[in-house]
Design a protein around this motif. Sequence first.
Motif, PDB file in Angstrom:
ATOM      1  N   ARG A 106       0.813  -1.220   0.000  1.00  0.00           N
ATOM      2  CA  ARG A 106       0.000   0.000   0.000  1.00  0.00           C
ATOM      3  C   ARG A 106       0.845   1.268   0.000  1.00  0.00           C
ATOM      4  NH1 ARG A 106      -3.682  -1.753  -2.224  1.00  0.00           N
ATOM      5  NH2 ARG A 106      -4.800   0.203  -1.821  1.00  0.00           N
ATOM      6  N   LEU A 107       2.062   1.147   0.528  1.00  0.00           N
ATOM      7  CA  LEU A 107       2.937   2.301   0.716  1.00  0.00           C
ATOM      8  C   LEU A 107       4.351   1.902   0.299  1.00  0.00           C
ATOM      9  CD1 LEU A 107       3.007   5.219   1.934  1.00  0.00           C
ATOM     10  CD2 LEU A 107       3.495   4.158   4.141  1.00  0.00           C
ATOM     11  N   ALA A 108       4.882   2.529  -0.754  1.00  0.00           N
ATOM     12  CA  ALA A 108       6.204   2.170  -1.268  1.00  0.00           C
ATOM     13  C   ALA A 108       7.152   3.353  -1.152  1.00  0.00           C
ATOM     14  CB  ALA A 108       6.107   1.729  -2.718  1.00  0.00           C
ATOM     15  N   LEU A 109       8.385   3.065  -0.753  1.00  0.00           N
ATOM     16  CA  LEU A 109       9.420   4.091  -0.667  1.00  0.00           C
ATOM     17  C   LEU A 109      10.535   3.764  -1.646  1.00  0.00           C
ATOM     18  CD1 LEU A 109      10.799   6.543   0.739  1.00  0.00           C
ATOM     19  CD2 LEU A 109      11.844   4.901   2.315  1.00  0.00           C
ATOM     20  N   LEU A 110      10.823   4.705  -2.527  1.00  0.00           N
ATOM     21  CA  LEU A 110      11.984   4.592  -3.405  1.00  0.00           C
ATOM     22  C   LEU A 110      13.110   5.346  -2.712  1.00  0.00           C
ATOM     23  CD1 LEU A 110      10.252   5.441  -6.807  1.00  0.00           C
ATOM     24  CD2 LEU A 110      10.351   3.267  -5.597  1.00  0.00           C
ATOM     25  N   PRO A 111      14.090   4.647  -2.125  1.00  0.00           N
ATOM     26  CA  PRO A 111      15.044   5.287  -1.223  1.00  0.00           C
ATOM     27  C   PRO A 111      16.078   6.129  -1.950  1.00  0.00           C
ATOM     28  CG  PRO A 111      15.638   3.010  -1.538  1.00  0.00           C
ATOM     29  CD  PRO A 111      14.340   3.212  -2.278  1.00  0.00           C
ATOM     30  N   GLN A 112      16.638   7.079  -1.197  1.00  0.00           N
ATOM     31  CA  GLN A 112      17.659   7.962  -1.750  1.00  0.00           C
ATOM     32  C   GLN A 112      18.933   7.201  -2.079  1.00  0.00           C
ATOM     33  OE1 GLN A 112      20.231  11.898  -0.318  1.00  0.00           O
ATOM     34  NE2 GLN A 112      18.234  11.480   0.555  1.00  0.00           N
ATOM     35  N   GLU A 113      19.294   6.227  -1.255  1.00  0.00           N
ATOM     36  CA  GLU A 113      20.538   5.490  -1.446  1.00  0.00           C
ATOM     37  C   GLU A 113      20.240   4.074  -1.922  1.00  0.00           C
ATOM     38  OE1 GLU A 113      23.090   7.123  -1.381  1.00  0.00           O
ATOM     39  OE2 GLU A 113      22.629   8.852  -0.120  1.00  0.00           O
ATOM     40  N   PRO A 114      20.537   3.744  -3.188  1.00  0.00           N
ATOM     41  CA  PRO A 114      20.247   2.388  -3.671  1.00  0.00           C
ATOM     42  C   PRO A 114      20.984   1.322  -2.883  1.00  0.00           C
ATOM     43  CG  PRO A 114      21.654   3.586  -5.225  1.00  0.00           C
ATOM     44  CD  PRO A 114      21.156   4.579  -4.222  1.00  0.00           C
ATOM     45  N   TRP A 115      22.167   1.654  -2.322  1.00  0.00           N
ATOM     46  CA  TRP A 115      22.950   0.660  -1.591  1.00  0.00           C
ATOM     47  C   TRP A 115      22.263   0.248  -0.289  1.00  0.00           C
ATOM     48  CZ3 TRP A 115      25.626  -0.274  -5.547  1.00  0.00           C
ATOM     49  CH2 TRP A 115      26.114   0.746  -6.356  1.00  0.00           C
ATOM     50  N   HIS A 116      21.349   1.081   0.204  1.00  0.00           N
ATOM     51  CA  HIS A 116      20.606   0.716   1.408  1.00  0.00           C
ATOM     52  C   HIS A 116      19.403  -0.164   1.083  1.00  0.00           C
ATOM     53  CE1 HIS A 116      22.177   4.477   3.764  1.00  0.00           C
ATOM     54  NE2 HIS A 116      23.100   3.574   3.544  1.00  0.00           N
ATOM     55  N   ALA A 117      19.034  -0.244  -0.190  1.00  0.00           N
ATOM     56  CA  ALA A 117      17.820  -0.960  -0.576  1.00  0.00           C
ATOM     57  C   ALA A 117      18.099  -2.267  -1.304  1.00  0.00           C
ATOM     58  CB  ALA A 117      16.956  -0.054  -1.472  1.00  0.00           C
ATOM     59  N   LEU A 118      19.326  -2.461  -1.779  1.00  0.00           N
ATOM     60  CA  LEU A 118      19.641  -3.624  -2.590  1.00  0.00           C
ATOM     61  C   LEU A 118      20.539  -4.596  -1.828  1.00  0.00           C
ATOM     62  CD1 LEU A 118      20.378  -1.835  -5.995  1.00  0.00           C
ATOM     63  CD2 LEU A 118      18.280  -3.035  -5.327  1.00  0.00           C
ATOM     64  N   ASP A 119      20.325  -5.899  -2.070  1.00  0.00           N
ATOM     65  CA  ASP A 119      21.154  -6.951  -1.496  1.00  0.00           C
ATOM     66  C   ASP A 119      22.411  -7.072  -2.354  1.00  0.00           C
ATOM     67  OD1 ASP A 119      22.388  -9.321  -0.734  1.00  0.00           O
ATOM     68  OD2 ASP A 119      20.488 -10.380  -0.414  1.00  0.00           O
ATOM     69  N   PRO A 120      23.609  -6.803  -1.782  1.00  0.00           N
ATOM     70  CA  PRO A 120      24.822  -6.837  -2.607  1.00  0.00           C
ATOM     71  C   PRO A 120      25.190  -8.214  -3.121  1.00  0.00           C
ATOM     72  CG  PRO A 120      25.389  -6.614  -0.284  1.00  0.00           C
ATOM     73  CD  PRO A 120      23.891  -6.488  -0.374  1.00  0.00           C
ATOM     74  N   THR A 121      24.547  -9.273  -2.589  1.00  0.00           N
ATOM     75  CA  THR A 121      24.897 -10.646  -2.984  1.00  0.00           C
ATOM     76  C   THR A 121      23.900 -11.256  -3.965  1.00  0.00           C
ATOM     77  OG1 THR A 121      23.670 -11.684  -1.155  1.00  0.00           O
ATOM     78  CG2 THR A 121      25.936 -10.980  -0.713  1.00  0.00           C
ATOM     79  N   MET A 122      22.872 -10.498  -4.358  1.00  0.00           N
ATOM     80  CA  MET A 122      21.822 -11.041  -5.230  1.00  0.00           C
ATOM     81  C   MET A 122      21.812 -10.293  -6.561  1.00  0.00           C
ATOM     82  SD  MET A 122      17.675 -11.235  -4.569  1.00  0.00           S
ATOM     83  CE  MET A 122      17.828 -12.308  -3.139  1.00  0.00           C
ATOM     84  N   ALA A 123      21.675 -11.027  -7.655  1.00  0.00           N
ATOM     85  CA  ALA A 123      21.618 -10.415  -8.981  1.00  0.00           C
ATOM     86  C   ALA A 123      20.452  -9.436  -9.064  1.00  0.00           C
ATOM     87  CB  ALA A 123      21.485 -11.487 -10.054  1.00  0.00           C
ATOM     88  N   SER A 124      20.629  -8.388  -9.853  1.00  0.00           N
ATOM     89  CA  SER A 124      19.638  -7.321  -9.942  1.00  0.00           C
ATOM     90  C   SER A 124      18.273  -7.830 -10.386  1.00  0.00           C
ATOM     91  CB  SER A 124      20.135  -6.242 -10.916  1.00  0.00           C
ATOM     92  OG  SER A 124      21.350  -5.685 -10.469  1.00  0.00           O
ATOM     93  N   GLY A 125      18.261  -8.676 -11.433  1.00  0.00           N
ATOM     94  CA  GLY A 125      16.989  -9.195 -11.922  1.00  0.00           C
ATOM     95  C   GLY A 125      16.267 -10.017 -10.868  1.00  0.00           C
ATOM     96  N   ALA A 126      17.016 -10.787 -10.095  1.00  0.00           N
ATOM     97  CA  ALA A 126      16.399 -11.618  -9.055  1.00  0.00           C
ATOM     98  C   ALA A 126      15.767 -10.768  -7.962  1.00  0.00           C
ATOM     99  CB  ALA A 126      17.448 -12.551  -8.456  1.00  0.00           C
ATOM    100  N   GLN A 127      16.374  -9.621  -7.667  1.00  0.00           N
ATOM    101  CA  GLN A 127      15.814  -8.759  -6.628  1.00  0.00           C
ATOM    102  C   GLN A 127      14.491  -8.140  -7.070  1.00  0.00           C
ATOM    103  OE1 GLN A 127      18.456  -6.481  -4.080  1.00  0.00           O
ATOM    104  NE2 GLN A 127      20.204  -7.086  -5.330  1.00  0.00           N
ATOM    105  N   VAL A 128      14.414  -7.738  -8.323  1.00  0.00           N
ATOM    106  CA  VAL A 128      13.149  -7.187  -8.837  1.00  0.00           C
ATOM    107  C   VAL A 128      12.106  -8.300  -8.923  1.00  0.00           C
ATOM    108  CG1 VAL A 128      12.053  -5.960 -10.743  1.00  0.00           C
ATOM    109  CG2 VAL A 128      14.422  -5.420 -10.114  1.00  0.00           C
ATOM    110  N   ALA A 129      12.518  -9.485  -9.372  1.00  0.00           N
ATOM    111  CA  ALA A 129      11.584 -10.615  -9.466  1.00  0.00           C
ATOM    112  C   ALA A 129      11.047 -10.987  -8.090  1.00  0.00           C
ATOM    113  CB  ALA A 129      12.278 -11.807 -10.111  1.00  0.00           C
ATOM    114  N   GLU A 130      11.878 -10.911  -7.067  1.00  0.00           N
ATOM    115  CA  GLU A 130      11.443 -11.235  -5.712  1.00  0.00           C
ATOM    116  C   GLU A 130      10.312 -10.326  -5.256  1.00  0.00           C
ATOM    117  OE1 GLU A 130      13.994 -10.474  -2.083  1.00  0.00           O
ATOM    118  OE2 GLU A 130      14.184 -12.653  -2.250  1.00  0.00           O
ATOM    119  N   SER A 131      10.388  -9.046  -5.605  1.00  0.00           N
ATOM    120  CA  SER A 131       9.306  -8.121  -5.266  1.00  0.00           C
ATOM    121  C   SER A 131       8.011  -8.514  -5.968  1.00  0.00           C
ATOM    122  CB  SER A 131       9.703  -6.689  -5.651  1.00  0.00           C
ATOM    123  OG  SER A 131      10.782  -6.233  -4.871  1.00  0.00           O
TER     124      SER A 131
END
Length: 481
Positions: free
Chosen positions: A86-111
Amino acid sequence: MSEILLEGRALGVHGEGVSIAPVDFSLARGGRLTLLGETGSGKSLIAQAIMGTLPSGLAASGELTIEGQAYAAAEGATRRALWGRRLALLPQEPWHALDPTMASGAQVAESHRYLRGLGRHRAREAARRDLVGLGLVDAEGSLPGELSGGMAQRVAFAAASAGGAPLVIADEPTKGLDAPRRDAVVRLLAATPQRGGALLTITHDIEVARRLGGEMILLRRGRVVERGPAERLLSAPRSDYAKCLLEAEPSRWPAPPPPPPATAREPVVEARGLTKWRGGRALFRDLALSLRPGEIVGVVGPSGCGKSTLGDLLLGLTGSDAGEVKRAAGHRLAFQKLYQDPPAAFSPHWSLARLLEDLVRRHRLDRTAIAPLMTRLGLDRELLARRPGEISGGELQRFAILRVLLMEPRFLFADEPTSRLDPITQRDTLALLVELARERHCAVMLVSHDPALIERLCDRRLVLGQGEAALASESLDAQAV
């Protein structure tokens, strides 16, 4: 269901030297509200108060109504069930929102899987469409650390928006993006109100605010300075601060003074025949350059074209596929980098005072230089007691500049060093950086996505990407693809 999706009544933030005066606002279906203002004015804290994610030591006051449901702003945990759905935040710092050990496509697919309930195969297809739409067709299998700052920003955008939440808070969603990418993200943000949702955007980019339209609140030092329709406020501002903010856009800066006369000093850094490939394509080929003490050279080009990679090559942080780099002899701290994303360059566990003290002791630097540099950079001494994650992105960016200047470099690669700063602070900070570089005979390579900024500040310009091979100087040639 209420037509008002988000309403704040006397929403404020206080604690540990922070005071955000109570503010009222509302967002109806299809509505757009932009918070614009100087670095450290409290824009991001308002977003965190809404989400219920304020840093330790800070507390929210007032009331929130989200899709007809009332919440006490102080009780942040009550809103966690709304995150993503219901409420989504697009954060200022991508490094705080992304898992450094997971491929980018997999992170979007997980959502897509866990927020929208799609099956594994459909989630992967949806993630692939999202990345293609953001110009990230080659990023699906890449880890966040293998992407440029602008590319990581877009991956974080895709992951945060995959759940289709009707209320979207976008915190500096376009920092570090070139104009075409910025405009593409603005169009994607606008899709939320167009489909019946609502958008709250936090930005210091006047052009982003202009393109989004809707209502606007202008903040300074935790107080509302002016509010009203964006079109009116940005064309006929009433407050002196709003007028100063508009005048500080790089396109309105005065013409730069002529560069200093050429001297016989040896180059600080030279490159010949420099070539770098990535993912089967050449970022640049047979590039030649030379920088002399006190010279300011600008680098422009689209996100992902190799600007940061070029800096790493010149600094010796990575190797080239062909060519050579020659650096002038000097002390071991002579070649320094200002990172595009300061959170990636600061330990999050220690106070800024401790981090600076460790730097001074480790390299036997002049401790007395810290206070005057803080004054010139507009940094309050109270910030020293906080950790990097407890200050604004713009404040941390200025601490990064302070830290690198303490080491008195001979060559500085400044990678989007003011991407988190409002126009006034950006203008003043860059003027100081150039002034100190001239004084200390430090060569600077300045990366920016803003051609007007480069034109106003730099002696020469290097253009990378998209088949362009252009340099505004007869003595510096480049080939880029």
